[in-house]
Design an enzyme around this catalytic site. Structure first.
Site, short mmCIF file in Angstrom:
data_model
loop_
_atom_site.label_atom_id
_atom_site.label_comp_id
_atom_site.label_asym_id
_atom_site.label_seq_id
_atom_site.Cartn_x
_atom_site.Cartn_y
_atom_site.Cartn_z
CE LYS A 188 -60.68 -90.36 37.77
NZ LYS A 188 -59.92 -88.97 38.63
NE ARG B 252 -65.10 -88.09 40.42
CZ ARG B 252 -65.44 -87.98 39.59
NH1 ARG B 252 -65.81 -88.38 38.33
NH2 ARG B 252 -63.51 -87.18 39.81
NE ARG C 131 -55.63 -81.58 36.98
CZ ARG C 131 -56.86 -82.17 37.04
NH1 ARG C 131 -56.04 -83.60 36.59
NH2 ARG C 131 -57.88 -83.00 37.57
NE ARG D 1 -60.26 -80.07 35.85
CZ ARG D 1 -60.59 -81.78 36.05
NH1 ARG D 1 -59.67 -82.16 35.35
NH2 ARG D 1 -61.15 -82.03 37.20
NE ARG E 291 -63.49 -74.63 43.10
CZ ARG E 291 -63.95 -73.85 42.31
NH1 ARG E 291 -65.21 -74.57 41.70
NH2 ARG E 291 -63.00 -72.66 41.62
P1 ADP Z 1 -60.78 -85.27 38.70
O1 ADP Z 1 -60.72 -86.65 38.47
O2 ADP Z 1 -59.75 -84.37 38.68
O3 ADP Z 1 -61.40 -84.93 39.94
P2 ADP Z 1 -62.97 -84.89 36.54
O4 ADP Z 1 -62.96 -84.06 35.80
O5 ADP Z 1 -63.46 -86.98 36.60
O6 ADP Z 1 -61.77 -84.38 37.03
O7 ADP Z 1 -64.46 -84.77 37.62
C1 ADP Z 1 -64.78 -83.06 38.14
C2 ADP Z 1 -65.36 -83.56 38.54
O8 ADP Z 1 -66.89 -83.58 38.64
C3 ADP Z 1 -65.86 -84.34 40.39
O9 ADP Z 1 -64.88 -83.34 41.30
C4 ADP Z 1 -67.15 -84.32 41.17
O10 ADP Z 1 -67.48 -83.49 41.71
C5 ADP Z 1 -67.55 -83.97 38.91
N1 ADP Z 1 -68.23 -85.72 38.68
C6 ADP Z 1 -67.39 -85.97 37.44
N2 ADP Z 1 -67.73 -87.81 37.63
C7 ADP Z 1 -68.50 -87.55 38.64
C8 ADP Z 1 -69.46 -89.05 38.82
N3 ADP Z 1 -69.52 -89.69 37.67
N4 ADP Z 1 -70.31 -88.51 39.62
C9 ADP Z 1 -69.75 -87.62 40.55
N5 ADP Z 1 -69.25 -86.54 40.41
C10 ADP Z 1 -68.90 -86.55 39.46
#
Ligand code: ADP
Length: 218
Positions: free
Chosen positions: A16, A89, A128, A156, A163
Site C-alpha cells: 500500500k 481499516r 523489508r 520497522r 506482531r
Molecule cells: P501495515 O499496512 O504494514 O500494517 P501501516 O503503516 O499502514 O502498516 O500501519 C501500522 C499500524 O498502525 C497498523 O498495524 C495499525 O495498528 C495502526 N493503524 C494504522 N492505520 C490505522 C487505522 N486506520 N485504524 C486502526 N489502526 C491503524
C-alpha cells in the site's frame, strides 16, 4: 476508473505504502498514511501517540474512537484529490470517510485492493527495511542508505513475527469486509499484487485514467 480520490486496501506488507506514494507523486494527489502518522506520533510522544502506543505494541488496530476523529480533523481542510494509505481499516472508518467527502461536496473515494497471498506477505515483512528519515521502503540487501534521501534504512519495529501475525489477523477480521463495502458501491478495483513494485505500478496505471486536475497538492 477515473477516481478523484483513492484508498489503498491490503494486508500488512501488501505494498500500500510503496504503490500509494508512487501513484500520489505521479498523479499529484495529496498522500496520507495513517501508519506513518501514528509512528510519527509515537516518536514525538504526543498525547495521540501515547494513546495509540499500547495497541501498536500489541500489533492491534488503534480503536475507531481515536482514528476517526484524528483523520476527520485532518480532512476538515483537505477533502480533495487524495490517496489514503491505511485508512479506512474498518467499516465504521469507511462510513465516516464517505460522510466527510459528501459533506465536503466531493465524490467519495474509490478503493484499490492489493491482493497478496499470506506466504508472500510473510516473506516481504521479513525482508523489508524502512528509511528512518523519509519512510521510503526497500528490500533488505538492496541498499543500506535510502535511495530517496540518503537516510539510514532500518527494520520497522512492528515487523517482528508475532506482531505481523497479529496485524494480519486484525486485517482479516476488520479490514477484509471493506472489499465487499466498496464492491457493493461499485467503487472497487481488485488487483493481484504479486511481482515487482514496477509491475504492480503499471498494472494499477493500466486500470486507472487519472484526470488532469490532480495538480493541486495540499
Ligand atoms: P501495515 O499496512 O504494514 O500494517 P501501516 O503503516 O499502514 O502498516 O500501519 C501500522 C499500524 O498502525 C497498523 O498495524 C495499525 O495498528 C495502526 N493503524 C494504522 N492505520 C490505522 C487505522 N486506520 N485504524 C486502526 N489502526 C491503524
Amino acid at each position: 476508473m477515473t477516481p478523484t480520490s483513492l484508498v489503498f486496501l491490503g494486508a500488512p506488507a501488501s505494498g500500500k505504502g510503496t504503490q500509494g506514494r508512487r501513484l500520489a507523486e505521479l498523479g499529484g494527489f495529496f498522500y496520507l498514511s495513517t501508519g506513518g502518522l501514528l509512528r510519527a506520533a509515537l516518536r514525538d510522544s504526543s498525547s495521540m501517540g501515547e494513546q495509540a502506543r499500547p495497541f501498536l505494541d500489541r500489533g492491534e488496530y488503534v480503536p475507531d474512537s481515536i482514528m476517526v476523529p484524528m483523520v476527520m480533523e485532518l480532512l476538515k481542510s483537505k477533502v480533495q484529490n487524495m490517496i489514503l494509505d491505511g485508512f479506512p481499516r474498518t467499516v465504521a472508518q469507511a462510513e465516516a470517510l464517505d460522510i466527510a467527502f459528501q459533506d465536503g461536496g466531493k465524490e467519495p473515494p474509490s478503493a484499490i485492493f492489493l491482493d497478496v497471498p499470506m506466504d508472500e506477505l510473510r516473506r516481504r515483512v521479513q525482508g523489508r527495511l524502512e528509511c528512518s528519515a523519509c519512510h521510503w521502503v526497500a528490500s533488505r540487501g538492496q541498499t543500506e542508505l535510502c535511495s530517496k534521501c540518503g537516510g539510514p534504512m532500518l527494520p520497522r519495529e512492528d515487523d517482528d513475527v508475532n506482531r505481523f501475525e497479529s496485524r494480519f489477523r486484525e486485517f482479516e477480521r476488520l479490514t477484509f469486509p471493506l472489499v465487499t463495502f466498496y464492491e457493493e458501491r461499485e467503487r472497487l478495483l481488485k488487483l493481484e499484487a504479486l511481482g515487482s513494485p514496477d509491475d504492480i505500478h503499471h498494472r494499477i496505471l493500466s486500470k486507472l485514467s487519472l484526470s488532469k486536475s490532480h495538480g493541486s497538492k495540499i
